[in-house]
Design a protein around this motif. Structure first.
Motif, PDB file in Angstrom:
ATOM      1  N   MET A  58      33.050 -27.989 -79.825  1.00  0.00           N
ATOM      2  CA  MET A  58      33.029 -28.868 -80.989  1.00  0.00           C
ATOM      3  C   MET A  58      31.627 -29.008 -81.584  1.00  0.00           C
ATOM      4  O   MET A  58      31.470 -29.293 -82.769  1.00  0.00           O
ATOM      5  CB  MET A  58      33.570 -30.250 -80.628  1.00  0.00           C
ATOM      6  CG  MET A  58      33.806 -31.148 -81.839  1.00  0.00           C
ATOM      7  SD  MET A  58      34.403 -32.787 -81.412  1.00  0.00           S
ATOM      8  CE  MET A  58      32.876 -33.570 -80.880  1.00  0.00           C
ATOM      9  N   ASN A  59      30.592 -28.819 -80.769  1.00  0.00           N
ATOM     10  CA  ASN A  59      29.222 -28.983 -81.240  1.00  0.00           C
ATOM     11  C   ASN A  59      28.677 -27.747 -81.948  1.00  0.00           C
ATOM     12  O   ASN A  59      27.540 -27.754 -82.412  1.00  0.00           O
ATOM     13  CB  ASN A  59      28.303 -29.329 -80.057  1.00  0.00           C
ATOM     14  CG  ASN A  59      28.662 -30.655 -79.433  1.00  0.00           C
ATOM     15  OD1 ASN A  59      28.895 -31.634 -80.133  1.00  0.00           O
ATOM     16  ND2 ASN A  59      28.728 -30.696 -78.104  1.00  0.00           N
ATOM     17  N   HIS A  60      29.466 -26.686 -81.997  1.00  0.00           N
ATOM     18  CA  HIS A  60      29.050 -25.463 -82.673  1.00  0.00           C
ATOM     19  C   HIS A  60      30.201 -24.961 -83.541  1.00  0.00           C
ATOM     20  O   HIS A  60      31.303 -24.752 -83.042  1.00  0.00           O
ATOM     21  CB  HIS A  60      28.651 -24.387 -81.657  1.00  0.00           C
ATOM     22  CG  HIS A  60      27.479 -24.769 -80.819  1.00  0.00           C
ATOM     23  ND1 HIS A  60      27.604 -25.527 -79.675  1.00  0.00           N
ATOM     24  CD2 HIS A  60      26.147 -24.516 -80.960  1.00  0.00           C
ATOM     25  CE1 HIS A  60      26.413 -25.718 -79.141  1.00  0.00           C
ATOM     26  NE2 HIS A  60      25.511 -25.124 -79.894  1.00  0.00           N
ATOM     27  N   MET A  61      29.923 -24.767 -84.816  1.00  0.00           N
ATOM     28  CA  MET A  61      30.972 -24.353 -85.736  1.00  0.00           C
ATOM     29  C   MET A  61      31.523 -22.980 -85.350  1.00  0.00           C
ATOM     30  O   MET A  61      30.806 -22.142 -84.804  1.00  0.00           O
ATOM     31  CB  MET A  61      30.443 -24.348 -87.164  1.00  0.00           C
ATOM     32  CG  MET A  61      30.007 -25.722 -87.662  1.00  0.00           C
ATOM     33  SD  MET A  61      31.352 -26.929 -87.613  1.00  0.00           S
ATOM     34  CE  MET A  61      32.424 -26.291 -88.893  1.00  0.00           C
ATOM     35  N   PRO A  62      32.787 -22.720 -85.648  1.00  0.00           N
ATOM     36  CA  PRO A  62      33.463 -21.541 -85.086  1.00  0.00           C
ATOM     37  C   PRO A  62      33.223 -20.227 -85.826  1.00  0.00           C
ATOM     38  O   PRO A  62      33.540 -19.165 -85.280  1.00  0.00           O
ATOM     39  CB  PRO A  62      34.934 -21.937 -85.189  1.00  0.00           C
ATOM     40  CG  PRO A  62      34.990 -22.794 -86.426  1.00  0.00           C
ATOM     41  CD  PRO A  62      33.710 -23.592 -86.394  1.00  0.00           C
ATOM     42  N   ALA A 155      33.042 -19.088-105.254  1.00  0.00           N
ATOM     43  CA  ALA A 155      31.945 -19.913-104.739  1.00  0.00           C
ATOM     44  C   ALA A 155      32.462 -20.937-103.744  1.00  0.00           C
ATOM     45  O   ALA A 155      31.842 -21.180-102.695  1.00  0.00           O
ATOM     46  CB  ALA A 155      31.221 -20.606-105.891  1.00  0.00           C
ATOM     47  N   GLY A 156      33.601 -21.536-104.031  1.00  0.00           N
ATOM     48  CA  GLY A 156      34.175 -22.522-103.125  1.00  0.00           C
ATOM     49  C   GLY A 156      34.572 -21.928-101.786  1.00  0.00           C
ATOM     50  O   GLY A 156      34.325 -22.522-100.728  1.00  0.00           O
ATOM     51  N   VAL A 157      35.174 -20.746-101.811  1.00  0.00           N
ATOM     52  CA  VAL A 157      35.588 -20.079-100.565  1.00  0.00           C
ATOM     53  C   VAL A 157      34.363 -19.712 -99.731  1.00  0.00           C
ATOM     54  O   VAL A 157      34.344 -19.905 -98.504  1.00  0.00           O
ATOM     55  CB  VAL A 157      36.428 -18.830-100.882  1.00  0.00           C
ATOM     56  CG1 VAL A 157      36.668 -18.009 -99.619  1.00  0.00           C
ATOM     57  CG2 VAL A 157      37.760 -19.234-101.514  1.00  0.00           C
ATOM     58  N   LEU A 158      33.327 -19.197-100.375  1.00  0.00           N
ATOM     59  CA  LEU A 158      32.106 -18.833 -99.649  1.00  0.00           C
ATOM     60  C   LEU A 158      31.394 -20.083 -99.115  1.00  0.00           C
ATOM     61  O   LEU A 158      30.801 -20.047 -98.031  1.00  0.00           O
ATOM     62  CB  LEU A 158      31.172 -18.044-100.562  1.00  0.00           C
ATOM     63  CG  LEU A 158      31.652 -16.632-100.904  1.00  0.00           C
ATOM     64  CD1 LEU A 158      30.771 -16.012-101.978  1.00  0.00           C
ATOM     65  CD2 LEU A 158      31.677 -15.749 -99.658  1.00  0.00           C
ATOM     66  N   PHE A 163      30.146 -23.532 -94.374  1.00  0.00           N
ATOM     67  CA  PHE A 163      30.422 -24.709 -93.545  1.00  0.00           C
ATOM     68  C   PHE A 163      30.928 -24.313 -92.170  1.00  0.00           C
ATOM     69  O   PHE A 163      30.539 -24.896 -91.150  1.00  0.00           O
ATOM     70  CB  PHE A 163      31.455 -25.597 -94.242  1.00  0.00           C
ATOM     71  CG  PHE A 163      32.096 -26.616 -93.335  1.00  0.00           C
ATOM     72  CD1 PHE A 163      31.403 -27.748 -92.952  1.00  0.00           C
ATOM     73  CD2 PHE A 163      33.389 -26.423 -92.847  1.00  0.00           C
ATOM     74  CE1 PHE A 163      31.985 -28.684 -92.094  1.00  0.00           C
ATOM     75  CE2 PHE A 163      33.970 -27.349 -92.000  1.00  0.00           C
ATOM     76  CZ  PHE A 163      33.267 -28.484 -91.618  1.00  0.00           C
ATOM     77  N   PHE A 164      31.785 -23.308 -92.102  1.00  0.00           N
ATOM     78  CA  PHE A 164      32.342 -22.888 -90.817  1.00  0.00           C
ATOM     79  C   PHE A 164      31.298 -22.238 -89.911  1.00  0.00           C
ATOM     80  O   PHE A 164      31.526 -22.087 -88.711  1.00  0.00           O
ATOM     81  CB  PHE A 164      33.517 -21.928 -91.019  1.00  0.00           C
ATOM     82  CG  PHE A 164      34.832 -22.617 -91.224  1.00  0.00           C
ATOM     83  CD1 PHE A 164      35.268 -23.579 -90.330  1.00  0.00           C
ATOM     84  CD2 PHE A 164      35.630 -22.305 -92.308  1.00  0.00           C
ATOM     85  CE1 PHE A 164      36.481 -24.227 -90.509  1.00  0.00           C
ATOM     86  CE2 PHE A 164      36.856 -22.936 -92.497  1.00  0.00           C
ATOM     87  CZ  PHE A 164      37.284 -23.903 -91.596  1.00  0.00           C
ATOM     88  N   VAL A 165      30.156 -21.847 -90.488  1.00  0.00           N
ATOM     89  CA  VAL A 165      29.075 -21.312 -89.671  1.00  0.00           C
ATOM     90  C   VAL A 165      28.113 -22.421 -89.265  1.00  0.00           C
ATOM     91  O   VAL A 165      27.684 -22.504 -88.116  1.00  0.00           O
ATOM     92  CB  VAL A 165      28.324 -20.192 -90.411  1.00  0.00           C
ATOM     93  CG1 VAL A 165      27.174 -19.652 -89.554  1.00  0.00           C
ATOM     94  CG2 VAL A 165      29.272 -19.052 -90.766  1.00  0.00           C
ATOM     95  N   ARG A 166      27.768 -23.290 -90.217  1.00  0.00           N
ATOM     96  CA  ARG A 166      26.901 -24.446 -89.934  1.00  0.00           C
ATOM     97  C   ARG A 166      27.437 -25.636 -90.718  1.00  0.00           C
ATOM     98  O   ARG A 166      27.439 -25.604 -91.956  1.00  0.00           O
ATOM     99  CB  ARG A 166      25.456 -24.158 -90.348  1.00  0.00           C
ATOM    100  CG  ARG A 166      24.735 -23.137 -89.491  1.00  0.00           C
ATOM    101  CD  ARG A 166      23.260 -23.097 -89.857  1.00  0.00           C
ATOM    102  NE  ARG A 166      22.630 -24.384 -89.618  1.00  0.00           N
ATOM    103  CZ  ARG A 166      21.957 -24.687 -88.491  1.00  0.00           C
ATOM    104  NH1 ARG A 166      21.845 -23.796 -87.530  1.00  0.00           N
ATOM    105  NH2 ARG A 166      21.406 -25.864 -88.340  1.00  0.00           N
ATOM    106  N   PHE A 167      27.868 -26.678 -90.016  1.00  0.00           N
ATOM    107  CA  PHE A 167      28.525 -27.785 -90.715  1.00  0.00           C
ATOM    108  C   PHE A 167      27.584 -28.538 -91.644  1.00  0.00           C
ATOM    109  O   PHE A 167      28.016 -29.124 -92.638  1.00  0.00           O
ATOM    110  CB  PHE A 167      29.196 -28.735 -89.711  1.00  0.00           C
ATOM    111  CG  PHE A 167      28.288 -29.763 -89.108  1.00  0.00           C
ATOM    112  CD1 PHE A 167      28.066 -30.967 -89.745  1.00  0.00           C
ATOM    113  CD2 PHE A 167      27.674 -29.544 -87.885  1.00  0.00           C
ATOM    114  CE1 PHE A 167      27.244 -31.934 -89.174  1.00  0.00           C
ATOM    115  CE2 PHE A 167      26.855 -30.490 -87.316  1.00  0.00           C
ATOM    116  CZ  PHE A 167      26.634 -31.695 -87.966  1.00  0.00           C
TER     117      PHE A 167
END
Length: 222
Positions: A58-62, A155-158, A163-167
Motif C-alpha cells: 500500500m505504501n508504494h503505487m503499483p 492527458a487525463g489517462v497519462l 498517479f499509479f506510479v507515484r501518488f
C-alpha cells in the motif's frame, strides 16, 4: 523511414534519443545503482509476480511494479526487468521532452533541451537503475505533450498513469489539468474538465477501493 527520422524537427529528437540511450546503456553496465531503493524495488517486483499481480504494498503505487513484473515474467530476471522499464521510461521521457521543446521553441530549443537531458546526471542515472521515477517522468511529459495538442482525454489517462506510479503526482496533475481545461471556451469547459479529470479521479477511486479491500483502509495516503 530514415528520411522521416532525420527530417526537420525530428532530427534533434532522433539524435538525442540515440545518444541518450547509448549513454544510459553504458551507465547501466558501470553504475552500481542506488542500493536500498534498487534492492527494495527488486523485491517488490518479485513479490508482485509471485502474488499473481494481485497483491501490492500500500505504501508504494503499483504502476512501476506491475509493468516490471510483466517484463520479469518474460525475461525471468527481476533486476533486468526493473532496469528495462526504467530505461524505457527514461528514453521515452527524453524523446517527448525534446520533441516538445522543438515544437514550442523550434529546432534550436530542441537541440539545447535534448542535449542537456542526455547528460543531466540524475535524469541519466535514474534511467540506468531500477527506479520508478523514469516511468513517472514519461507519463508527466506525455501529459504536457497531450495538453499542448489539446488532447484532453489522452492527458487525463497519462495523468492517471503518473498517479499509479507515484501518488503524489496527483497533487500536481489535477491542478494542471484543471487550469488548462478552464482555458477553453465557456461551452467547452465542462466537457474538457470531465475528459481530463475523470481518468485521474477514477484511478484514485480504484486504488482507494483496492487498499480498502486488501489492506483494510481506504486512506492509502496515511
Amino acid at each position: 523511414m530514415i528520411r522521416i527520422l532525420t527530417h526537420g524537427r525530428a532530427l534533434p529528437v532522433t539524435v538525442c534519443v540515440l545518444a541518450g540511450a547509448c549513454w544510459r546503456l553504458w551507465l547501466m553496465g558501470n553504475y552500481a545503482g542506488w542500493e536500498e531503493s534498487d534492492y527494495g524495488n527488486l523485491a517488490m517486483i518479485q513479490g508482485v509476480l509471485d502474488g499473481g499481480f494481485r497483491h501490492y504494498d500500500m505504501n508504494h503505487m503499483p504502476g512501476y511494479y506491475a509493468v516490471a513484473a510483466a517484463v520479469h515474467f518474460l525475461v525471468n530476471d527481476a533486476a533486468l526487468a526493473g532496469r528495462l522499464v526504467s530505461f524505457g521510461g527514461g528514453v521515452v521521457a527524453l524523446g517527448l521532452a525534446t520533441a516538445l521543446a522543438c515544437r514550442l521553441g523550434g529546432r534550436r530549443a530542441g537541440w539545447v533541451a535534448g542535449t542537456l537531458l542526455v547528460v543531466q546526471p540524475e535524469f541519466a542515472l535514474y534511467a540506468s537503475s531500477s527506479l520508478r521515477e523514469p516511468l513517472a517522468a514519461a507519463c508527466v511529459v506525455g501529459v504536457l505533450t497531450a495538453l499542448s495538442r489539446e488532447r484532453m482525454g489522452v492527458a487525463g489517462v497519462l495523468a492517471a498513469g503518473a498517479f499509479f506510479v507515484r501518488f503524489d503526482l496527483a497533487l500536481v496533475m489535477i491542478p494542471l489539468l484543471l487550469v488548462h481545461a478552464l482555458g477553453g471556451s465557456r461551452r467547452q469547459r465542462l466537457r474538457r474538465c470531465f475528459q481530463s479529470l475523470s481518468p485521474v479521479f477514477g484511478a484514485i477511486a480504484l486504488w482507494s477501493i483496492y487498499c480498502g479491500v486488501d489492506h483494510g483502509t481506504f486512506a492509502f495516503w496515511t
